[in-house]
Design an enzyme around this catalytic site. Structure first.
Site: not given
Ligand code: BES
Ligand code: ZN
Ligand code: ZN
Length: 503
Positions: A257, A262, A269, A280, A339, A341, A343
């Protein structure tokens, strides 16, 4: 990088000689020699030093300075590495560019190759300086001075294998430091094009192939999910396709990824700690580091690495929750949360590698979910796979080297949560439960039931607390894990030759 020598005698001009001691028993067997070398009685030595993990004692022996360094009983690779990293970092002032590491006081032979690898890796990781953008001149670490050299002193029968282990450790840590730099870089210094350039330079330097698809090519190929995530961005996306060892029979595919920042997009966020989202692209860095290291070590394997690159930003063009997007696989995706993104771009990366390279093993790495961080903290990556042998290999290697993974289930019931009314799948369940698992189920949907696919959610381990920084910073997670996995697979073919599956 620092040079090294291997010999069986301590030369007299070393600024400091470190003597690793693995706990009380190892100390006991070294005491006689230490007493006669230093003239300090064995009773005094064992009163002041026990060989406990992280402890040390300096002995002055004529013109020589010996530092006994405790590793504790039966130290793992991870422990030895950590102790040496801390010494290199915290005792920087006491080190010398002319450093000796003596194993003459030791009679434990088993696993010495790993010990040597861990020692050189720890020492050099400990030289890392995070203040890349400070304008004042920094003091150079003694081990980074031009003439710096590390002198390993070993019994002659260890020399050949020892030298190989040291060279491999050095190659690994050199790449790890480059990866750490990349992950620590601020987002404005690592646009998709900048990371693509890194890959191009690396491929030229280390002898593998890298192609970079620009936006028109990405459109042409139909990497629609990557394009969708990129819609809100000032910077066009890139897709790096790197390949090494096409002449070898077995193919391993890696996907990382590469989100260079992000923000969450329209599903923005919260601002606390948002700056950490520069990391990220930790999955991309790990797989790029792996192909660099595999090429450097000239391993006999066909390795293909795909890295979709974009940031996740807000603009009038950005995708919105409720949008339905297309993907490289042809499957449609309903956006519930912008968010989620990672996947999306991974789906395209996985499909692209599957269709064009048909790898026997396919592994993706991604800082994918906060859910993984809430589950494991900073101690392990989440591992998702249907292949038991693949799971065991990654688990065993990760445990030994201190890059832990822990397997979670991907039972089919979890996919129910990802079903969409309007499209083939949705990108978020909409419920605050099983976040890491449902993300893995989303990815699995794009793997065409590949029997040896594994997903590593490295959100908690790519970036963490360290002795180098006040804030969290990059760990270099993944490069050593994947490279050792590949080495092991070349050696024993345990995954490629087994059909071990679980429902
Ligand atoms: N990049 C984030 C995940 C992340 C969170 C990485 C904390 C490192 C530290 C990812 O893209 C994300 O935002 N995931 C969301 C998914 C949700 C919206 C389904 C999450 O985990 O909150
Ligand atoms: Zn992310
Ligand atoms: Zn995200």
């Amino acid at each position: 990088m620092v040079s090294y020598t291997v010999s069986h005698q301590l030369s007299s001009d070393l600024g400091l000689v470190i003597v690793p001691i693995a706990g009380a028993k190892a100390l006991e067997s070294a005491l006689n020699l230490l007493e006669s070398e230093s003239g300090v009685s064995r009773d005094f030595i064992s009163k002041d030093f026990s060989g406990e993990k992280g402890s040390h004692l300096v002995l002055y022996a004529g013109k020589r300075r010996l530092m006994l360094l405790g590793l504790g009983e039966n130290p793992s690779f991870a422990t030895t590495l950590r102790v040496f990293r801390q010494v290199a970092h915290k005792m920087k002032k006491r080190l010398s560019p002319n450093l000796g590491i003596s194993f003459l006081y030791q009679n434990e032979v088993e696993g010495f190759e790993e010990t040597l690898n861990a020692v050189i890796s720890g020492l050099l990781l400990g030289t890392y300086q995070i203040g890349r953008y400070k304008t004042e001149e920094k003091e150079t670490h003694p081990l980074l001075e031009d003439n710096a050299s590390i002198h390993f002193v070993l019994e002659p029968e260890w020399h050949q294998n020892g030298e190989k282990a040291i060279a491999e450790g050095l190659a690994t840590v050199e790449t790890q430091l480059r990866i750490i730099d990349l992950v620590n870089a601020p987002s404005n210094k690592k646009t998709p094009q900048a990371i693509a350039n890194w890959a191009l330079e690396s491929s030229e330097r280390y002898g593998y192939k890298a192609r970079v698809f620009d936006k028109p090519m990405i459109e042409d190929k139909g990497l629609h999910a990557l394009l969708a995530v990129n819609r809100g961005s000032e910077f066009p996306p890139r897709f790096v396709m790197a390949e090494y060892g096409a002449e070898y029979e077995h193919t391993i595919g890696l996907v990382g990824k590469g989100v260079t920042f992000d923000s969450g997009g329209l599903s923005l966020k919260p601002s606390a700690n948002m700056h950490y989202m520069k990391s990220d692209m930790g999955g991309a860095a790990a797989v790029l580091g792996t192909i660099e290291l595999v090429a450097k070590l000239k391993l006999p394997i066909h390795l293909v690495v795909a890295v979709p690159l974009t940031d996740n930003s807000i603009g009038s063009m950005a995708i919105k929750p409720s949008d339905v997007i297309d993907s490289y696989s042809g499957k449609s995706i309903e956006i519930i949360d912008t968010d989620a993104e990672g996947r999306l771009i991974l789906a395209d990366g996985l499909s692209y590698v599957l269709k064009n390279y048909k790898p026997e093993i396919l592994i993706d790495l991604a800082t994918l979910t906060g859910s993984t961080v809430r589950t494991f903290g900073y101690q392990a990556a989440g591992l998702f796979t249907n292949h038991d042998v693949l799971a065991k290999q990654l688990n065993d290697i990760g445990e030994e080297i201190g890059e832990r993974v822990w397997r979670l289930p991907i039972w089919e019931e979890y996919l129910d949560d990802m079903k969409s009314d309007v499209a083939d799948i949705k990108n978020f369940s909409g419920r605050p439960i099983a976040g890491a698992i449902t993300a893995a189920k989303f990815l699995e949907f794009f793997t065409e039931s590949h029997p040896a696919w594994a997903h590593l959610d490295i959100a908690g381990v790519a970036f963490g607390d360290s002795e180098f920084s006040i804030q969290k910073s990059a760990t270099g997670y993944g490069v050593r894990l994947l490279t050792q996995f590949i080495q092991k697979e070349i050696e024993v073919k345990s995954v490629t030759s087994s059909a071990s599956m679980q429902g």
